[in-house]
Design an enzyme around this catalytic site. Sequence first.
Site, PDB file in Angstrom:
ATOM      1  N   ASP A 117       2.310  -1.928  -4.198  1.00 53.21           N
ATOM      2  CA  ASP A 117       1.477  -1.048  -3.357  1.00 53.21           C
ATOM      3  C   ASP A 117       0.576  -1.920  -2.486  1.00 53.21           C
ATOM      4  O   ASP A 117      -0.198  -2.730  -2.992  1.00 53.21           O
ATOM      5  CB  ASP A 117       0.635  -0.142  -4.267  1.00 53.21           C
ATOM      6  CG  ASP A 117      -0.106   0.931  -3.478  1.00 53.21           C
ATOM      7  OD1 ASP A 117      -0.144   2.081  -3.953  1.00 53.21           O
ATOM      8  OD2 ASP A 117      -0.662   0.617  -2.403  1.00 53.21           O
ATOM      9  N   ASP A 208       3.883   2.354   2.274  1.00 48.25           N
ATOM     10  CA  ASP A 208       3.201   1.191   1.709  1.00 48.25           C
ATOM     11  C   ASP A 208       3.483   0.922   0.243  1.00 48.25           C
ATOM     12  O   ASP A 208       2.847   0.079  -0.352  1.00 48.25           O
ATOM     13  CB  ASP A 208       1.695   1.300   1.956  1.00 48.25           C
ATOM     14  CG  ASP A 208       0.942   1.861   0.773  1.00 48.25           C
ATOM     15  OD1 ASP A 208       1.404   2.874   0.209  1.00 48.25           O
ATOM     16  OD2 ASP A 208      -0.088   1.287   0.413  1.00 48.25           O
ATOM     17  N   GLU A 209       4.436   1.631  -0.351  1.00 47.88           N
ATOM     18  CA  GLU A 209       4.712   1.318  -1.748  1.00 47.88           C
ATOM     19  C   GLU A 209       6.197   1.409  -2.057  1.00 47.88           C
ATOM     20  O   GLU A 209       6.958   2.055  -1.344  1.00 47.88           O
ATOM     21  CB  GLU A 209       3.914   2.230  -2.680  1.00 47.88           C
ATOM     22  CG  GLU A 209       4.251   3.691  -2.579  1.00 47.88           C
ATOM     23  CD  GLU A 209       3.473   4.480  -3.616  1.00 47.88           C
ATOM     24  OE1 GLU A 209       2.288   4.716  -3.378  1.00 47.88           O
ATOM     25  OE2 GLU A 209       4.058   4.856  -4.635  1.00 47.88           O
TER      26      GLU A 209
HETATM   27  C1  LIG Z   1      -4.204   8.602   0.138  1.00 44.98           C
HETATM   28  C2  LIG Z   1      -3.811   8.679   1.593  1.00 44.98           C
HETATM   29  C3  LIG Z   1      -3.208   7.619   2.229  1.00 44.98           C
HETATM   30  N1  LIG Z   1      -2.879   7.680   3.545  1.00 44.98           N
HETATM   31  C4  LIG Z   1      -2.254   6.513   4.223  1.00 44.98           C
HETATM   32  C5  LIG Z   1      -3.300   5.468   4.571  1.00 44.98           C
HETATM   33  C6  LIG Z   1      -3.090   4.374   3.552  1.00 44.98           C
HETATM   34  O1  LIG Z   1      -3.392   3.103   4.055  1.00 44.98           O
HETATM   35  C7  LIG Z   1      -1.640   4.524   3.196  1.00 44.98           C
HETATM   36  C8  LIG Z   1      -1.354   4.084   1.769  1.00 44.98           C
HETATM   37  O2  LIG Z   1      -2.066   4.883   0.840  1.00 44.98           O
HETATM   38  P1  LIG Z   1      -2.745   4.285  -0.471  1.00 44.98           P
HETATM   39  O3  LIG Z   1      -1.866   3.238  -1.044  1.00 44.98           O
HETATM   40  O4  LIG Z   1      -3.086   5.422  -1.358  1.00 44.98           O
HETATM   41  O5  LIG Z   1      -4.119   3.673   0.010  1.00 44.98           O
HETATM   42  P2  LIG Z   1      -4.409   2.253   0.653  1.00 44.98           P
HETATM   43  O6  LIG Z   1      -3.179   1.431   0.736  1.00 44.98           O
HETATM   44  O7  LIG Z   1      -5.087   2.477   1.970  1.00 44.98           O
HETATM   45  O8  LIG Z   1      -5.469   1.603  -0.310  1.00 44.98           O
HETATM   46  P3  LIG Z   1      -5.217   0.965  -1.760  1.00 44.98           P
HETATM   47  O9  LIG Z   1      -5.618  -0.457  -1.641  1.00 44.98           O
HETATM   48  O10 LIG Z   1      -6.088   1.737  -2.669  1.00 44.98           O
HETATM   49  O11 LIG Z   1      -3.759   1.132  -2.070  1.00 44.98           O
HETATM   50  O12 LIG Z   1      -1.318   5.893   3.360  1.00 44.98           O
HETATM   51  C9  LIG Z   1      -3.150   8.813   4.286  1.00 44.98           C
HETATM   52  O13 LIG Z   1      -2.868   8.869   5.470  1.00 44.98           O
HETATM   53  N2  LIG Z   1      -3.737   9.871   3.663  1.00 44.98           N
HETATM   54  C10 LIG Z   1      -4.082   9.862   2.349  1.00 44.98           C
HETATM   55  O14 LIG Z   1      -4.634  10.863   1.843  1.00 44.98           O
HETATM   56 MG   LIG Z   2      -1.864   1.103  -0.870  1.00 45.87          MG
END
Ligand SMILES: Cc1cn([C@H]2C[C@H](O)[C@@H](COP(=O)(O)OP(=O)(O)OP(=O)(O)O)O2)c(=O)[nH]c1=O
Ligand SMILES: [Mg+2]
Length: 470
Positions: A117, A208-209
């Site tokens: 992730d 992103d994952e």
């Molecule tokens: C949770 C969430 C994420 N996203 C998008 C933006 C995030 O950068 C991307 C990935 O989500 P996430 O992996 O949940 O968040 P992140 O990568 O920004 O932070 P973390 O370090 O905690 O993993 O998806 C949205 O657009 N809406 C949302 O509600």
């Molecule tokens: Mg993330």
Amino acid sequence: MAEPGGLEGRFNSGGNAPEQPAPWQDYQTVFTNAKAGMEGVDKEHVQRVVYEMSKDSAHFKNEQRKAVALEAKMARMRERSAALTPAELAAAARSVDARIASLEARRDLSRTWLHADMDCFYAAVHELERPELKSLPMAVGGIGMISTANYVARKFGVRSAMPGFIAKRLCPQLVFVPLDFPRYTAAAERVRAVFAQFDPAFESGGLDEAYLDITDYCREAGCSGEEAAAELRRRVREATGLTCSAGVAANRMLAKARARAEGICSDINKPDGQYVLPHSRAAVISFMDTLPARKIPCIGRVTESLLRGVLDVSTCGQLLGPQRARLPLLFSDTSAAFFLEAALGIAPTRHPPKVDTSVEPGRKGMSCERTFRAMRDAAAQEEMARQLVDSLAADMASEGLEGRNITLKLKLSTFEVRTRAATLPRHARCAADMLPAVLRLLRAEMPVELRLMGVRMAALRKHPDAELVH
DNA sequence: GGGTTCTGGACAG
DNA sequence: TTCCACTGTCCAGAACCC
Ligand SMILES: Cc1cn([C@H]2C[C@H](O)[C@@H](COP(=O)(O)OP(=O)(O)OP(=O)(O)O)O2)c(=O)[nH]c1=O
Ligand SMILES: [Mg+2]
């Protein structure tokens, strides 16, 4: 997932704190759940600001309406639980225990899975091109909604799915960067090229994952899961300049839950980290025992509160405790089965079979929706419908799709959501074939004051003369 | 009894 | 074009079909 049910009053009848909480303490929004980057945040302050800025809004009223409905559902489930007879419970316990035994007998600890992730993904992509943003509180999105925020902003309590105007109140210096999907897609492609080196069949969940079965990689490279994770993160950083976090365990669910337990999604902010759960039954059991049920993918805010409110269950271990017999009696078969497997730490250890996207649509539906300033005018609403249908048709064309089931989505100014569907006489491909049905559905709802409109097409198939894209 | 369609909702990122 | 997003998946329950 869950459904109306019954109860068990004695577990939670008198457990409330004697003092009445202030109203803002009671306002349980998604922001009250701590997330990565929230250490050192004054949570009370954040919650108070969010409450103050919300309490008079239409959105807040709608949240209250939903909360009342949830409360009612919980009450029905409590009643049903209380009405269960010892005979019913004993029978259910026997079948649950038999199921646990058979799941246990087939537990597979032979594979190694890695869940990766990206850290602060969208924000990190922007920081790559504009390094000066790294030291500034920055949010990706707009005044209406924030998609994610960098670590500096998270310290102020700014986070995903928070409206921008509230974030701005929490952090007046907040810098907003507009969404730029082409950039995220390009970055994701580079990241995925690295993932493919570890598992060519990796499955991505969003941009992103990804879930990787690194069993073969580890065997061929003669390394442990931990070493593979370190190598993967190193190569991702080298290839993209971005950092990611990884969870390693015997199956996909555990890999993700392991990372969620103390990295991503936890109180403690630990970017660029990796978390390994050993492949022993004992390690899995003890990990699951104290793991909050909420950390399991698919158990969200509502299911968490149903489990807690009806069964007084908050951890996976408790799911397997004395309350386990009530699961199949209060929840649907699929939910109960899922709860048991999840609590045991059991999940698929193989990739599902791949579908051929040159023949199959590769998706179940395609949609397009937009939020706008409150709109009552019928002609303007119809014009909006035309635009949405146009862009949906264009999106479908880009994948060579046609569909037979169209759904109009309306969100009223009150935040009430309505969907209205129609099955078309034949598969539609162009806007002209979709519009009449959409307008018919829309007109049937008028007059309404809208804040959002959307269209979705389902029952998709690839149309015969679809060109294979690259 | 089964099937299908429609609607609302949970969940995720 | 904005003072709480957008895209997609799955599921349960009701209504309707045979
Ligand atoms: C949770 C969430 C994420 N996203 C998008 C933006 C995030 O950068 C991307 C990935 O989500 P996430 O992996 O949940 O968040 P992140 O990568 O920004 O932070 P973390 O370090 O905690 O993993 O998806 C949205 O657009 N809406 C949302 O509600
Ligand atoms: Mg993330």
